[in-house]
Design an enzyme around this catalytic site. Structure first.
Site, PDB file in Angstrom:
ATOM      1  N   CYS A 119     -22.422  69.561  24.130  1.00  0.00           N
ATOM      2  CA  CYS A 119     -22.274  68.228  23.568  1.00  0.00           C
ATOM      3  C   CYS A 119     -23.645  67.738  23.089  1.00  0.00           C
ATOM      4  CB  CYS A 119     -21.719  67.286  24.632  1.00  0.00           C
ATOM      5  SG  CYS A 119     -21.612  65.575  24.085  1.00  0.00           S
ATOM      6  N   CYS A 150     -24.615  64.492  25.454  1.00  0.00           N
ATOM      7  CA  CYS A 150     -24.938  64.549  26.881  1.00  0.00           C
ATOM      8  C   CYS A 150     -25.269  65.950  27.367  1.00  0.00           C
ATOM      9  CB  CYS A 150     -23.781  63.979  27.710  1.00  0.00           C
ATOM     10  SG  CYS A 150     -22.358  65.074  27.791  1.00  0.00           S
ATOM     11  N   CYS A 164     -15.583  64.746  24.372  1.00  0.00           N
ATOM     12  CA  CYS A 164     -16.327  65.264  25.510  1.00  0.00           C
ATOM     13  C   CYS A 164     -15.836  64.517  26.752  1.00  0.00           C
ATOM     14  CB  CYS A 164     -17.814  65.024  25.307  1.00  0.00           C
ATOM     15  SG  CYS A 164     -18.808  65.368  26.777  1.00  0.00           S
ATOM     16  N   CYS A 175     -18.933  62.214  28.343  1.00  0.00           N
ATOM     17  CA  CYS A 175     -19.531  61.024  27.721  1.00  0.00           C
ATOM     18  C   CYS A 175     -18.641  60.413  26.647  1.00  0.00           C
ATOM     19  CB  CYS A 175     -20.902  61.352  27.152  1.00  0.00           C
ATOM     20  SG  CYS A 175     -20.842  62.272  25.614  1.00  0.00           S
ATOM     21  N   CYS A 227     -10.590  71.900  16.077  1.00  0.00           N
ATOM     22  CA  CYS A 227     -11.331  71.702  14.836  1.00  0.00           C
ATOM     23  C   CYS A 227     -12.429  70.681  15.128  1.00  0.00           C
ATOM     24  CB  CYS A 227     -10.365  71.200  13.773  1.00  0.00           C
ATOM     25  SG  CYS A 227     -11.078  71.081  12.143  1.00  0.00           S
TER      26      CYS A 227
END
Ligand code: ZN
Length: 149
Positions: free
Chosen positions: A58, A61, A107, A110, A130
């Protein structure tokens, strides 16, 4: 005796960061995609054709989200995966705002908007995640993997 059972529990494992902090930490494009649910232009990010082995984290984070092992070329111009790195890595949210029903992927840690999942992916899952390239940060395997942090 112990009536203080009511602990204000923060959602364990989740982090809450004020929007202003994200704005400082991210590029405008990263911010628009991950915090404002924007979508990058197809074929605009090099990760759609990225072939290196490694883990995609990510960009907000640093949580590990997708492994290169599940990455494939969907031809859509966005990085595509048939499975997340772990069941807990991402969360799914029904997105009913269009005629087509889509499932948004965030995510799990976060709440960064990553992209969408569609039911037209390859085996073994049949799912196509995607994902916006700007929401990801590839950590290539050849860098040795384990660093001290
Ligand atoms: Zn995150």
């Amino acid at each position: 005796m112990n009536k203080a059972d009511k602990i204000d529990k923060q959602d364990a494992g989740k982090i809450a960061v004020p929007e202003a902090e994200w704005r400082k930490k991210l590029t405008p494009e990263q911010f628009n995609v991950t915090r404002k649910h924007s979508t990058e232009r197809a074929f605009s990010h090099p990760y759609h054709q990225e072939k290196r082995a490694g883990m995609y984290h990510c960009v907000c984070c640093g949580a590990p989200l997708f492994s290169s092992e599940t990455k494939y070329d969907s031809g859509t111009g966005w990085p595509s995966f048939y499975a997340p790195a772990g069941k807990e890595a991402v969360s799914e949210h029904k997105d009913g705002s269009f005629f087509m029903r889509r499932t948004e992927i965030r995510c799990a840690k976060c709440e960064a908007h990553l992209g969408h999942v569609f039911p037209d992916g390859p085996e073994p899952t049949g799912a196509r995640y995607c994902i916006n390239g700007v929401a990801l940060q590839l950590d290539p395997d050849e860098q040795g993997g384990k660093s001290s942090t």
